[in-house]
Write a protein that holds these residues in place. Sequence first.
Motif: not given
Length: 222
Positions: A83-86, A88-107
């Motif tokens: 949430r803190a990262l999102l 700090g981003l503009d709306p489209v960048a926040a959407l891209a950042g949320w949907l982008a592939a995450t680190p392998e350990d996370h998933y």
Amino acid sequence: MEAGTSAERKSPERKSSDQRRDEIVRATLRLVAAKGFAGVTLREVATEVGVVHGLIRHYFASRDELVAAAFDFAVTSELTSDRALLDGLDPVAALAGWLAATPEDHYRVWIDAWSEAPRTPPLAAALDRHHRDCERILTTVIERVVDAGLGASADPAADSRLLTAVADGVAVQHHAVGVIDVEEANAIVFAVAERQLSLEPGSLARANPVPARGQWAGGTAR
């Protein structure tokens, strides 16, 4: 007796109940990261912490309760960071950042939790709760995109559920099966989101920052 000897023989500092519980949960996370949820036992956790087996049961009645608490702790920490990262981003960048592939350990941890949940009811409950948390976060991001006049959505919550399902399915193919790479994973999810939200094609790839989710696994869980 030499002066000062008794003062030097102080017993180790006694940990509070909250400190000990936190220590147990973090030790469990380290074992989960190495072995998966199904491979964790209370005895191994006790060994990892350096306490007797019975002490673990003082805080957690069962192994199922303990692994659920560990998952809950990890994801709660993760989403706070996300949430803190999102924010700090503009709306489209926040959407891209949320949907982008995450680190392998996370998933891999999430995929392992999905696999174990049918056999571990407390973990299933935690998983469902945090899945809904993620959908709500994405709903908020979609609403930001719409409010900024950068896209359209008749039902942000429904679009969030759709895009979450797409992103999770792609993540399984990328991380668990390995049939697609990170570039293709992002291309698929971004294309679906752009069509669904009436965004300009390619806008998410252009706006994509460092992935804005899944930050806990590299630090907290290891």
